[in-house]
Design an enzyme around this catalytic site. Sequence first.
Site, PDB file in Angstrom:
ATOM      1  N   THR A 186       5.101  -8.233   3.992  1.00 38.44           N
ATOM      2  CA  THR A 186       5.505  -7.001   3.306  1.00 38.44           C
ATOM      3  C   THR A 186       6.841  -6.595   3.900  1.00 38.44           C
ATOM      4  O   THR A 186       7.177  -7.011   5.010  1.00 38.44           O
ATOM      5  CB  THR A 186       4.493  -5.867   3.539  1.00 38.44           C
ATOM      6  OG1 THR A 186       4.456  -5.624   4.947  1.00 38.44           O
ATOM      7  CG2 THR A 186       3.115  -6.241   3.055  1.00 38.44           C
ATOM      8  N   GLU A 331       0.375  -7.545  -1.278  1.00 42.31           N
ATOM      9  CA  GLU A 331      -1.047  -7.662  -0.963  1.00 42.31           C
ATOM     10  C   GLU A 331      -1.904  -8.015  -2.179  1.00 42.31           C
ATOM     11  O   GLU A 331      -3.086  -8.332  -2.039  1.00 42.31           O
ATOM     12  CB  GLU A 331      -1.569  -6.346  -0.356  1.00 42.31           C
ATOM     13  CG  GLU A 331      -1.021  -6.045   1.026  1.00 42.31           C
ATOM     14  CD  GLU A 331       0.276  -5.252   1.014  1.00 42.31           C
ATOM     15  OE1 GLU A 331       1.013  -5.329   0.003  1.00 42.31           O
ATOM     16  OE2 GLU A 331       0.562  -4.569   2.012  1.00 42.31           O
ATOM     17  N   LYS A 444       5.245  17.368  -1.814  1.00 41.09           N
ATOM     18  CA  LYS A 444       4.178  18.371  -1.836  1.00 41.09           C
ATOM     19  C   LYS A 444       4.821  19.749  -1.780  1.00 41.09           C
ATOM     20  O   LYS A 444       5.305  20.182  -0.749  1.00 41.09           O
ATOM     21  CB  LYS A 444       3.217  18.148  -0.676  1.00 41.09           C
ATOM     22  CG  LYS A 444       2.486  16.837  -0.867  1.00 41.09           C
ATOM     23  CD  LYS A 444       1.427  16.571   0.185  1.00 41.09           C
ATOM     24  CE  LYS A 444       0.876  15.179  -0.047  1.00 41.09           C
ATOM     25  NZ  LYS A 444       1.555  14.144   0.750  1.00 41.09           N
ATOM     26  N   TRP A 449       1.605  18.553  -6.189  1.00 45.40           N
ATOM     27  CA  TRP A 449       2.417  17.337  -6.072  1.00 45.40           C
ATOM     28  C   TRP A 449       3.472  17.244  -7.167  1.00 45.40           C
ATOM     29  O   TRP A 449       3.200  17.555  -8.322  1.00 45.40           O
ATOM     30  CB  TRP A 449       1.515  16.096  -6.161  1.00 45.40           C
ATOM     31  CG  TRP A 449       0.687  15.894  -4.937  1.00 45.40           C
ATOM     32  CD1 TRP A 449       0.620  16.719  -3.850  1.00 45.40           C
ATOM     33  CD2 TRP A 449      -0.198  14.793  -4.679  1.00 45.40           C
ATOM     34  NE1 TRP A 449      -0.246  16.195  -2.925  1.00 45.40           N
ATOM     35  CE2 TRP A 449      -0.760  15.033  -3.390  1.00 45.40           C
ATOM     36  CE3 TRP A 449      -0.548  13.653  -5.378  1.00 45.40           C
ATOM     37  CZ2 TRP A 449      -1.673  14.141  -2.820  1.00 45.40           C
ATOM     38  CZ3 TRP A 449      -1.456  12.781  -4.802  1.00 45.40           C
ATOM     39  CH2 TRP A 449      -2.003  13.018  -3.536  1.00 45.40           C
TER      40      TRP A 449
HETATM   41  P1  ADP Z   1       6.676  -3.333  -0.048  1.00 40.60           P
HETATM   42  O1  ADP Z   1       5.384  -2.606  -0.205  1.00 40.60           O
HETATM   43  O2  ADP Z   1       6.788  -3.967   1.268  1.00 40.60           O
HETATM   44  O3  ADP Z   1       7.879  -2.613  -0.567  1.00 40.60           O
HETATM   45  P2  ADP Z   1       5.950  -4.810  -2.304  1.00 40.60           P
HETATM   46  O4  ADP Z   1       6.911  -5.632  -3.056  1.00 40.60           O
HETATM   47  O5  ADP Z   1       4.623  -5.334  -2.007  1.00 40.60           O
HETATM   48  O6  ADP Z   1       6.647  -4.571  -0.987  1.00 40.60           O
HETATM   49  O7  ADP Z   1       5.865  -3.375  -2.966  1.00 40.60           O
HETATM   50  C1  ADP Z   1       4.711  -2.892  -3.576  1.00 40.60           C
HETATM   51  C2  ADP Z   1       4.923  -1.483  -4.026  1.00 40.60           C
HETATM   52  O8  ADP Z   1       6.001  -1.391  -4.950  1.00 40.60           O
HETATM   53  C3  ADP Z   1       3.754  -0.896  -4.756  1.00 40.60           C
HETATM   54  O9  ADP Z   1       2.760  -0.469  -3.878  1.00 40.60           O
HETATM   55  C4  ADP Z   1       4.417   0.247  -5.514  1.00 40.60           C
HETATM   56  O10 ADP Z   1       4.624   1.374  -4.686  1.00 40.60           O
HETATM   57  C5  ADP Z   1       5.755  -0.315  -5.847  1.00 40.60           C
HETATM   58  N1  ADP Z   1       5.755  -0.809  -7.222  1.00 40.60           N
HETATM   59  C6  ADP Z   1       5.610  -2.065  -7.654  1.00 40.60           C
HETATM   60  N2  ADP Z   1       5.699  -2.129  -8.987  1.00 40.60           N
HETATM   61  C7  ADP Z   1       5.900  -0.866  -9.425  1.00 40.60           C
HETATM   62  C8  ADP Z   1       6.078  -0.255 -10.713  1.00 40.60           C
HETATM   63  N3  ADP Z   1       6.096  -0.958 -11.823  1.00 40.60           N
HETATM   64  N4  ADP Z   1       6.240   1.079 -10.756  1.00 40.60           N
HETATM   65  C9  ADP Z   1       6.248   1.824  -9.639  1.00 40.60           C
HETATM   66  N5  ADP Z   1       6.101   1.314  -8.408  1.00 40.60           N
HETATM   67  C10 ADP Z   1       5.929  -0.014  -8.299  1.00 40.60           C
END
Ligand code: ADP
Length: 547
Positions: A186, A331, A444, A449
């Site tokens: 990640t 994940e 918040k 929110w």
């Molecule tokens: P990191 O968490 O390390 O940035 P990831 O690529 O695994 O790497 O990111 C996952 C996160 O990206 C998700 O938990 C979410 O917050 C965000 N995310 C992914 N796709 C979308 C989407 N279409 N819209 C909004 N947020 C998104």
Amino acid sequence: MQALMMDMPLLISSILQHAARHFGDVEIVSRRTEGDIHRTDYKTLERRSRRLADALQRRGAQNGDRIGTLAWNNYRHMEVYYAAGGMGGVVHTVNPRLHPDQIAWIVNHAGDSFLAFDLTFLPIIEAIAPQCPNVKAWIPMVDRDRQPTSDKIPNLLNYEELLESGSEDYRWPTLDERSAVGLCYTSGTTGNPKGALYSHRSSVLHAYGAALPDAMGASARDTILPVVPMFHVNAWGIPYVAPMVGAKLVFPGPSLDGKSLYELFESEKVTYSAGVPTVWLGLLQYVRENKLRFSTFARTVIGGSACPPSMIRAFQDEYGVEVIHAWGMTETSPLGTLCRLQAKHLDLPKEQQEKILEKQGHVVFGIDLKIVDDDNQEVPWDGKSFGNLLARGPWVVKEYFRGEGGDPLVYDEDGEGWFPTGDVATIDPDGYMHITDRSKDVIKSGGEWISTIDLENIAISHPSIANAAVIGVPHPKWDERPLLVVVREPGADVSREDLLAFYEGKIAKWWTPDDVQFVESIPLGATGKILKTRLREQFADYKLPTA
Ligand code: ADP
């Protein structure tokens, strides 16, 4: 009673073998780091991957060994995917946009025994090699005559030379489908990165799920160009999906600017693509400025961060390209949800359909979702109530590599483990999930929110705004209030007041940002997402006029 069907493990080597046997002459086209266009096919790629697997084993690579990559999207990177994974090792894709110290940390934490890289990244390798004593060989992925030399890197092994030392008679071993095949970290915006360790089984099932018609919907009639890097959660599975369905692949290499992408889309007749919103800004700007059209490009998956509705409309209405908004994370391998309409939506007015398509979408079979409140009680699927988003399924992690961070799961009354995504979302009665925010980004205000994504999407739809981000800043009365940070389009002179007025009628009045700050650029992380942590640091001393 035991069934009487053949017991064949789900292995990623079977995907490539299938492509070589049944789609042998389907092309894989790469713009190489060397600058030229290279063409190969599945049959050749499978043969070369086998030779590479054999060569790595002759050099001492063993079952379970991690083989690192620091590379763009190209055929050699794909060969390493299949060679490392197919022989029983683990392909560990490293994001080259991270800081070299962080790369060295990840390579050591993963315990990579070999590392293959594109020449672009030679300076990074020179910087990290002394800190990574366990890497047995560093492998530049270039032709022999371009092999670099460096006195800072102890064991440089030419990729082509290595590959040729392997035998064509090598056969893919039959492995346990639950053994590891891929490792992705990640991005670690908070704390050290953590590794998600995928299995053959999870990767094959994910590819099946991703290929379904209402997911990516890939087919043998497609030419797929993954803009999303192979170091960003395995290019969302495309290196497995494309050979599974027999689609032609086009790899853009290092050139991800609008002009290079457009030229490749046209010359290779690309029908399908995938990438994060920020890369599409460049392409859209280029085609707009040059008044160009796409002749074959029909669909693209956009995800990784929220796709602004204005981008969905620009692709669809101006260029006839269908946008499939998708959500996922490292994940979850990564695909969790994708957004496409169902039969019941087809007669709805266009505006209502557009509202649905802005959401992150519906799960594919294999993933289950729920939203819960802070006491872990399920929140209704009414499209309005939001809660913490949890996910489970055969391609969702149950634990991080080397047990980092302990048990991440949340358990329900039946003892079933769910992965807490860190996202806040709503789910509507049809099962469409809509991300409100990341839980660490949501604002918040007075106990209520505010979604930063909604505020950003509105700002970005303003014609004078090139990019926007919203962060919460401390407020004595409300705890936190939204601050809008924007980058103007070149030459545009929109004011603070214009922007604030632009929110009128689009959201509840109390959601309107308290202030606007104009900046030259917004910090992006290693996968092209807005780095809100950096932005919050940047505005740490900022005081709201309302405070
Ligand atoms: P990191 O968490 O390390 O940035 P990831 O690529 O695994 O790497 O990111 C996952 C996160 O990206 C998700 O938990 C979410 O917050 C965000 N995310 C992914 N796709 C979308 C989407 N279409 N819209 C909004 N947020 C998104």
